[in-house]
Design a protein around this motif. Structure first.
Motif, PDB file in Angstrom:
ATOM      1  N   GLY A   1      -0.863   6.980  -1.604  1.00 32.48           N
ATOM      2  CA  GLY A   1      -1.543   5.997  -2.436  1.00 32.48           C
ATOM      3  C   GLY A   1      -1.405   6.289  -3.932  1.00 32.48           C
ATOM      4  O   GLY A   1      -1.580   5.393  -4.754  1.00 32.48           O
TER       5      GLY A   1
ATOM      6  N   VAL B   1       0.815  -1.227   0.000  1.00 31.08           N
ATOM      7  CA  VAL B   1       0.000   0.000   0.000  1.00 31.08           C
ATOM      8  C   VAL B   1       0.845   1.272   0.000  1.00 31.08           C
ATOM      9  O   VAL B   1       0.289   2.368  -0.148  1.00 31.08           O
ATOM     10  N   SER B   2       2.162   1.145   0.202  1.00 34.98           N
ATOM     11  CA  SER B   2       2.986   2.356   0.244  1.00 34.98           C
ATOM     12  C   SER B   2       4.447   2.041  -0.066  1.00 34.98           C
ATOM     13  O   SER B   2       5.004   1.080   0.467  1.00 34.98           O
TER      14      SER B   2
END
Ligand SMILES: NC(=O)c1ccc[n+]([C@@H]2O[C@H](COP(=O)([O-])OP(=O)(O)OC[C@H]3O[C@@H](n4cnc5c(N)ncnc54)[C@H](OP(=O)(O)O)[C@@H]3O)[C@@H](O)[C@H]2O)c1
Length: 298
Positions: A75, A64-65
């Motif tokens: 994001g 997610v990162s």
């Protein structure tokens, strides 16, 4: 106002819906962009708290990162700055009474303001029309930052956006630290009483949601993460739905380059991990927009 998506923006197309939605108050532009209606339970399922949804984007391999890389922690690097994903983020923010996020996201995704138009300004009129149609009196959703430490950077634009009411949900220790600082106008600091665990070092999500419902009139809460904040909600059984955009990218990770996954700081035992129900699948190019319902908690 145009009733078809703007030039250059690919609308979502619906591949699957468990329960087709009809007769929703989505303005025509948003209905076309989202390819259909969008409904959340009108009455809170659990009387003691608002209905809680979360929205994330992850790579195919669950990252997610790119949080170790400066400037690409948000994001956007994961979604490839996907316009359909941004439209959906704006849509969910427009639906929400409050957008909840952790202090970690505020520190790493610098400059990001969690209001509908920050991510998709060209739909400003449609988002505002949706909020009016839903009977929301506040033009912007409340923003709530969760922070145990109270170590926040008040230069962040979140604290200086006209019309944006910000609540900091913290512990007694965090509030004492914040009391030494000059707070910007329009910022509330709320000490959240410990929940049933008695833990005074963290904010109890259920107690916080209870306060949001009672004192801020919140019925629909949007959790925008990050992974540690999402984990604390899941651990408390305080998540009803997850919107998850799957970006067609493989990020990878190794022992040196650690990258966050959707959930951090929480490891369910096999057999105890919650299973979700797929509510809808939408597609925009090679991006998939998944919507899941989480199991009901007692
Ligand atoms: N791809 C996506 O959809 C997406 C979405 C959101 C975020 N992200 C990325 O995720 C990264 C940050 O994730 P993260 O997991 O490290 O941070 P986070 O969840 O945003 O923030 C963690 C911090 O929030 C506070 N917090 C969270 N839950 C708490 C609780 N129950 N009680 C008290 N405080 C609580 C604590 O702040 P204190 O340290 O102040 O005590 C904690 O250190 C960023 O790079 C961000 O860009 C990606």
């Amino acid at each position: 106002m145009p009733t078809t998506p703007l030039d250059g923006f690919e609308p979502l197309s619906t591949l699957y819906e468990l329960e087709p939605v009809a007769g929703e108050p989505l303005p025509p532009l948003l209905a076309a962009a989202y390819d259909g209606g969008l409904r959340f339970p009108s009455a809170p399922i659990r009387r003691t708290r608002p209905y809680v949804i979360a929205n994330f984007v992850e790579t195919i391999d669950g990252v997610v990162s790119y949080s170790t890389a400066p400037g690409v922690a948000g994001g956007g690097a994961i979604s490839g700055e996907s316009a359909p994903d941004h439209m959906l983020m704006g849509l969910l923010r427009a639906y929400a009474d409050v957008v909840i996020f952790g202090a970690g996201s505020l520190r790493e995704d610098r400059g990001h303001v969690r209001i509908p138009t920050f991510v998709f300004p060209s739909y400003a009129d449609a988002y505002a029309e949706l909020r009016r149609a839903l009977g929301k009196t506040a033009p912007l959703p409340l923003n709530l930052v969760m922070s145990a430490s109270g170590a926040l950077d008040f230069d962040e634009p979140t604290f200086h956006t006209p019309g944006l009411h910000v609540v900091i949900a913290t512990t007694q220790a965090g509030a004492e630290r914040l009391a030494e600082r000059l707070l910007p106008d329009g910022v509330d600091v709320r000490v959240i009483p410990p929940g049933v665990s008695g833990d005074t070092t963290q904010v109890d999500p259920l107690a916080m949601l209870d306060l949001l419902a009672r004192e801020y009139g919140v019925r629909l809460a949007l959790n925008e993460g990050g992974p540690r904040t999402l984990a604390s909600f899941l651990a408390a059984g305080a998540l009803d739905e997850l919107f998850l955009t799957l970006a067609p990218q493989l990020a990878g990770r190794n022992d040196v380059t650690r990258r966050l996954a959707l959930l951090e700081g929480l490891a369910f035992a096999p057999g105890q991990a919650p299973w979700a129900t797929l509510l809808s699948v939408k597609r925009a190019g090679s991006h998939l927009m998944l919507r899941y319902r989480l199991p009901a908690h007692p």
